[in-house]
Design a protein around this motif. Structure first.
Motif, PDB file in Angstrom:
ATOM      1  N   HIS A   1      60.620  21.911 -43.991  1.00  0.00           N
ATOM      2  CA  HIS A   1      61.193  22.706 -43.043  1.00  0.00           C
ATOM      3  C   HIS A   1      62.861  22.654 -43.492  1.00  0.00           C
TER       4      HIS A   1
ATOM      5  N   SER B   1      63.882  24.750 -45.864  1.00  0.00           N
ATOM      6  CA  SER B   1      63.731  26.181 -45.415  1.00  0.00           C
ATOM      7  C   SER B   1      64.701  26.872 -44.423  1.00  0.00           C
TER       8      SER B   1
ATOM      9  N   GLY C   1      53.852  24.225 -47.842  1.00  0.00           N
ATOM     10  CA  GLY C   1      54.119  25.016 -46.955  1.00  0.00           C
ATOM     11  C   GLY C   1      53.459  24.508 -45.614  1.00  0.00           C
TER      12      GLY C   1
ATOM     13  N   ALA D   1      57.055  27.543 -42.747  1.00  0.00           N
ATOM     14  CA  ALA D   1      57.980  27.263 -43.923  1.00  0.00           C
ATOM     15  C   ALA D   1      57.430  27.058 -44.948  1.00  0.00           C
TER      16      ALA D   1
ATOM     17  N   ASP E   1      58.006  25.696 -48.940  1.00  0.00           N
ATOM     18  CA  ASP E   1      58.992  24.986 -49.770  1.00  0.00           C
ATOM     19  C   ASP E   1      59.515  25.998 -50.966  1.00  0.00           C
ATOM     20  N   PRO E   2      60.794  26.120 -51.042  1.00  0.00           N
ATOM     21  CA  PRO E   2      61.311  27.200 -51.812  1.00  0.00           C
ATOM     22  C   PRO E   2      60.863  27.105 -53.390  1.00  0.00           C
TER      23      PRO E   2
ATOM     24  N   ARG F   1      57.668  29.417 -53.222  1.00  0.00           N
ATOM     25  CA  ARG F   1      57.903  30.744 -52.552  1.00  0.00           C
ATOM     26  C   ARG F   1      57.366  31.999 -53.545  1.00  0.00           C
TER      27      ARG F   1
END
Length: 170
Positions: free
Chosen positions: A25, A28, A66, A83, A85-86, A89
């Motif tokens: 979170h 994000s 996520g 959310a 995690d980058p 993505r």
């Protein structure tokens, strides 16, 4: 980080997942919109709240990639947060989480789903539109920074067609 792109499975979360969920979170959302583990625990303790977690392979182990939190009250469900995690993505995790959530909400008797999303969050707006959500309103000054939220909704139908795997068009 060595990130695998294999299948992602959304599963119900456990209390032990809360620190990892708080990390996702924080990665994000803006600092004034982040939920820490105690905040997530408080929300999870509320009646009708469910939490789904997407796990993925990274560095040879399963990690929280996520999550989605939803609250169901009577015949309505609301996505409280989603959310990813980058590092994970653009690999279908948000779609997997939405699919899990739609099926779970339907199983709890929800007929309609709602959410709020920042009007400037073009990626999330596109994701939700692709998942059958339509704009139904706007909340002015909804976020701590004063920005507006788009209210979106859709009827509950199976998240994906069981035979084709396609997302429904509503």
């Amino acid at each position: 980080m060595n990130v695998a792109t294999g299948p992602v499975v959304a599963v119900p979360a456990a209390m032990a997942d809360l620190p990892a969920l708080a990390r996702v979170h924080a990665a994000s959302f803006a600092p004034d919109q982040q939920w820490d583990a105690p905040a997530l625990e408080t929300l999870l303790a509320m009646p009708g709240v469910a939490l789904g977690v997407a796990m993925a392979q990274a560095g040879g182990r399963q990690v929280v990639a996520g999550f989605i939190m939803v609250r169901t009250v009577l015949d309505e469900a609301e996505i409280l947060t989603l959310a990813v995690d980058p590092a994970f993505r653009r690999r279908g995790l948000a779609r997997a989480l939405l699919s899990w959530m739609v099926d779970m909400a339907a199983g709890q008797g929800a007929a309609r789903l709602f959410l709020e999303v920042g009007v400037d969050n073009t990626a999330a707006l596109a994701l939700y539109r692709d998942a059958g959500f339509d704009g139904v309103g706007r909340r002015r000054g909804y976020y701590p920074d004063g920005s507006d939220a788009q209210v979106m909704a859709r009827d509950v139908t199976p998240a994906r067609d069981a035979e084709s795997g396609a997302w429904p068009t509503l």
